[in-house]
Motif scaffolding. Structure first.
Motif: not given
Length: 55
Positions: A8-13
């Motif tokens: 649902l919400l993934l980090p960019i790094d």
């Protein structure tokens, strides 16, 4: 809530120290997730709503 586990919400790094980094786009998505959660929508439904919205 672990929004990343269901995609649902993934980090960019992720830093070497293990910190998850998010950008402005992810912040906007988080605000939408929290809005729908306040309306008592289940996470699966929120995921569908947000995915349909991006198409």
């Amino acid at each position: 809530m672990c929004y990343h586990k269901i995609g649902l919400l993934l980090p960019i790094d992720i830093t070497d120290a293990g910190y998850w980094l998010y950008g402005m786009r992810e912040l906007g998505r988080l605000q939408e997730i929290l809005f729908y959660r306040e309306l008592d929508n289940p996470l699966e439904e929120i995921n569908k709503l947000l995915d349909d919205k991006t198409v």
